[in-house]
Design a protein around this motif. Structure first.
Motif, mmCIF file in Angstrom:
data_model
loop_
_atom_site.group_PDB
_atom_site.id
_atom_site.type_symbol
_atom_site.label_atom_id
_atom_site.label_comp_id
_atom_site.label_asym_id
_atom_site.label_seq_id
_atom_site.Cartn_x
_atom_site.Cartn_y
_atom_site.Cartn_z
ATOM 1 N N ASP A 32 5.520 -86.479 -28.870
ATOM 2 C CA ASP A 32 5.926 -86.513 -27.459
ATOM 3 C C ASP A 32 6.545 -85.178 -27.037
ATOM 4 O OD1 ASP A 32 5.035 -89.083 -27.236
ATOM 5 O OD2 ASP A 32 7.002 -90.025 -27.427
ATOM 6 N N THR A 33 7.387 -84.614 -27.906
ATOM 7 C CA THR A 33 8.008 -83.322 -27.613
ATOM 8 C C THR A 33 6.956 -82.238 -27.471
ATOM 9 O OG1 THR A 33 10.025 -83.913 -28.807
ATOM 10 C CG2 THR A 33 9.623 -81.570 -28.453
ATOM 11 N N LEU A 34 5.989 -82.206 -28.389
ATOM 12 C CA LEU A 34 4.938 -81.187 -28.348
ATOM 13 C C LEU A 34 4.011 -81.386 -27.150
ATOM 14 C CD1 LEU A 34 3.995 -80.915 -32.139
ATOM 15 C CD2 LEU A 34 5.485 -79.428 -30.805
ATOM 16 N N THR A 35 3.764 -82.639 -26.792
ATOM 17 C CA THR A 35 2.934 -82.907 -25.610
ATOM 18 C C THR A 35 3.598 -82.373 -24.350
ATOM 19 O OG1 THR A 35 1.937 -84.876 -26.594
ATOM 20 C CG2 THR A 35 1.877 -84.712 -24.196
ATOM 21 N N ASN A 36 4.887 -82.598 -24.217
ATOM 22 C CA ASN A 36 5.620 -82.094 -23.043
ATOM 23 C C ASN A 36 5.612 -80.571 -22.999
ATOM 24 O OD1 ASN A 36 6.238 -84.682 -22.150
ATOM 25 N ND2 ASN A 36 8.188 -84.757 -23.266
ATOM 26 N N LEU A 37 5.775 -79.938 -24.156
ATOM 27 C CA LEU A 37 5.744 -78.476 -24.208
ATOM 28 C C LEU A 37 4.352 -77.954 -23.860
ATOM 29 C CD1 LEU A 37 7.887 -77.786 -27.409
ATOM 30 C CD2 LEU A 37 8.465 -77.150 -25.058
ATOM 31 N N ALA A 38 3.316 -78.620 -24.339
ATOM 32 C CA ALA A 38 1.943 -78.201 -24.036
ATOM 33 C C ALA A 38 1.668 -78.295 -22.535
ATOM 34 C CB ALA A 38 0.950 -79.058 -24.816
ATOM 35 N N ARG A 39 2.156 -79.346 -21.902
ATOM 36 C CA ARG A 39 1.965 -79.500 -20.460
ATOM 37 C C ARG A 39 2.746 -78.441 -19.678
ATOM 38 N NH1 ARG A 39 2.408 -86.093 -20.625
ATOM 39 N NH2 ARG A 39 0.190 -86.500 -20.993
ATOM 40 N N GLU A 40 3.955 -78.151 -20.139
ATOM 41 C CA GLU A 40 4.760 -77.116 -19.482
ATOM 42 C C GLU A 40 4.075 -75.760 -19.598
ATOM 43 O OE1 GLU A 40 8.905 -74.717 -20.224
ATOM 44 O OE2 GLU A 40 8.803 -76.802 -20.892
ATOM 45 N N ILE A 41 3.510 -75.469 -20.769
ATOM 46 C CA ILE A 41 2.818 -74.200 -20.975
ATOM 47 C C ILE A 41 1.575 -74.125 -20.089
ATOM 48 C CG2 ILE A 41 1.402 -72.930 -22.655
ATOM 49 C CD1 ILE A 41 3.520 -73.720 -24.764
ATOM 50 N N GLU A 42 0.830 -75.217 -19.972
ATOM 51 C CA GLU A 42 -0.352 -75.229 -19.112
ATOM 52 C C GLU A 42 0.035 -74.935 -17.662
ATOM 53 O OE1 GLU A 42 -3.985 -75.289 -17.561
ATOM 54 O OE2 GLU A 42 -3.510 -75.294 -19.710
ATOM 55 N N SER A 43 1.129 -75.527 -17.214
ATOM 56 C CA SER A 43 1.609 -75.262 -15.851
ATOM 57 C C SER A 43 1.982 -73.800 -15.672
ATOM 58 C CB SER A 43 2.817 -76.155 -15.546
ATOM 59 O OG SER A 43 3.368 -75.849 -14.290
ATOM 60 N N ARG A 44 2.617 -73.228 -16.689
ATOM 61 C CA ARG A 44 3.028 -71.828 -16.609
ATOM 62 C C ARG A 44 1.812 -70.891 -16.647
ATOM 63 N NH1 ARG A 44 8.051 -69.734 -16.826
ATOM 64 N NH2 ARG A 44 8.850 -71.830 -17.174
ATOM 65 N N ILE A 45 0.782 -71.257 -17.388
ATOM 66 C CA ILE A 45 -0.444 -70.454 -17.399
ATOM 67 C C ILE A 45 -1.019 -70.360 -15.985
ATOM 68 C CG2 ILE A 45 -2.869 -70.444 -18.139
ATOM 69 C CD1 ILE A 45 -1.917 -71.566 -20.837
ATOM 70 N N GLN A 46 -1.026 -71.482 -15.295
ATOM 71 C CA GLN A 46 -1.594 -71.504 -13.945
ATOM 72 C C GLN A 46 -0.693 -70.801 -12.933
ATOM 73 O OE1 GLN A 46 -4.677 -72.447 -13.493
ATOM 74 N NE2 GLN A 46 -4.793 -73.080 -15.646
ATOM 75 N N LYS A 47 0.609 -71.080 -12.986
ATOM 76 C CA LYS A 47 1.520 -70.588 -11.951
ATOM 77 C C LYS A 47 1.986 -69.150 -12.179
ATOM 78 C CE LYS A 47 3.305 -75.200 -10.834
ATOM 79 N NZ LYS A 47 4.500 -76.077 -10.807
ATOM 80 N N THR A 48 2.074 -68.741 -13.438
ATOM 81 C CA THR A 48 2.588 -67.409 -13.738
ATOM 82 C C THR A 48 1.478 -66.395 -14.012
ATOM 83 O OG1 THR A 48 4.616 -68.353 -14.662
ATOM 84 C CG2 THR A 48 4.104 -66.075 -15.253
#
Length: 354
Positions: free
Chosen positions: A318-334
């Motif tokens: 669950d922790t790694l899934t949340n981090l993966a989703r956060e990273i995906e969002s940052r790839i798109q937004k940043t």
């Protein structure tokens, strides 16, 4: 130091006659070959301009070039260490009877992986597996691993990472190891993490897609017909080994909050997370992927620097899934929102749609 130089010298003597000798003795043409294959034949513009060096060119990075793989601006530098680590471990893996048993005749090999590892004389790059197909598998795994590193570095440039400004990441220089990784602003560190995962996905997805078609990233490197059916397995193994060798310490997840690299468990999990849609459409590839990943993680179980990685992947999904989703969002937004990316089909730099 003399012992290390001796190992490198013996490695070169072995590699000079090895099946992957082109990667060592003609590395620049191999790099350009991989880069050219990324481009569509219909591309109208000039190919992506990248300069490669590997412990041989005299430049202002020369001192660091002897020990590190890194990307800066349009320059890629490849370290000798990756070759030695990859072929050594690949030889150990395919000299074992209990790993990747479906490739060749594993029963003819030395013993279980734990026994082979315990008997390792530290010159395992000169001791290939006994069976011809498993010997070839060790060499092709090394070749795929090298291509993954090259593709990752190309990805940093093609995906616009080296164009990100100092406000977002500080220094636009990507060193592919966490050795002596200084602490930086945690906000910039998260952007660095997004760049690393972005480049990982670029590299691994390209190699996996080729492997699924029975092709090696070294398009001119011959692979026997018997081994073509196993290239997908070898690509998974090579990726796990490459990520493992880039992290030389067993740190907790929190250690990487202010570091340029994400935790290896995050890198491994985020890459898997992004391929779920690719795999769910093909039951055969899904089965291959699962079996190869299972045996690859058995190798990590024996590594002193991978115990935290194994624990996090096993018990902290669950922790790694949340981090993966956060990273995906940052790839798109940043990343996508701030810099163009190179489109290999057209040979042009494009901006993402808002």
């Amino acid at each position: 130091m003399s012992k290390l130089l001796g190992r490198i010298y013996r490695f070169f003597q072995y590699a000079r006659n090895g099946p992957f000798r082109r990667a060592l003795l003609d590395y620049e043409s191999v790099f350009q070959e991989i880069l050219a294959d990324l481009h569509s034949k219909d591309a109208e513009n000039s190919p992506l301009d990248i300069d490669i060096s590997w412990n041989t060119r005299s430049n202002d990075f020369n001192a660091e070039a002897k020990r590190a793989t890194f990307t800066r601006r349009n320059q890629v530098n490849i370290s000798v260490n990756c070759f030695i680590d990859l072929i050594s471990t690949a030889n150990l893996v395919f000299s074992s009877q209990d790993l990747f048993q479906w490739i060749g005749n594993a029963d003819d090999e030395t013993g279980n992986f734990s026994d082979v590892l315990a008997a390792d004389d530290r010159d395992s790059y000169t001791n290939p597996p006994k069976g011809p197909l498993r010997k070839e598998a060790a060499n092709v795994t090394t070749e795929i691993g090298i291509s993954l590193i090259i593709l990752h570095e190309i990805g940093h440039i093609a995906l616009g990472h080296t164009r990100l400004g100092p406000d977002l990441i500080g220094s636009a220089r990507f060193r592919e190891s966490d050795d002596d990784d200084d602490e930086i602003d945690p906000k910039k560190a998260r952007n660095y993490h997004a760049c690393e995962i972005d480049a990982d996905r670029f590299s691994f997805s390209y190699a996996l897609n080729l492997a699924a078609q029975g092709r090696s990233p070294f398009s001119k490197q011959l692979v026997t017909r018997q081994l073509q059916a196993h290239l997908f397995d070898l690509a998974v193994l090579a990726y796990v080994l490459v990520i493992t060798f880039l992290h030389k310490a067993d740190h907790p997840l929190e250690y990487y909050i202010a570091k340029r690299h994400p935790h290896p468990s995050v890198r491994l999990y985020a890459s898997q997370f992004s391929f779920l849609s690719f795999l769910q459409d093909d039951d055969r590839l899904t089965a291959q992927y699962s079996a190869a990943l299972k045996d690859s993680f058995q190798i990590l179980n024996h590594g002193e620097y991978q115990q935290t990685t194994i624990r996090l992947i096993t018990h902290e999904r669950d922790t790694l899934t949340n981090l993966a989703r956060e990273i995906e969002s940052r790839i798109q937004k940043t990343i996508r929102a701030n810099v163009p990316y190179y489109d290999f089909s057209s040979g042009a730099w494009l901006s993402s749609e808002p």
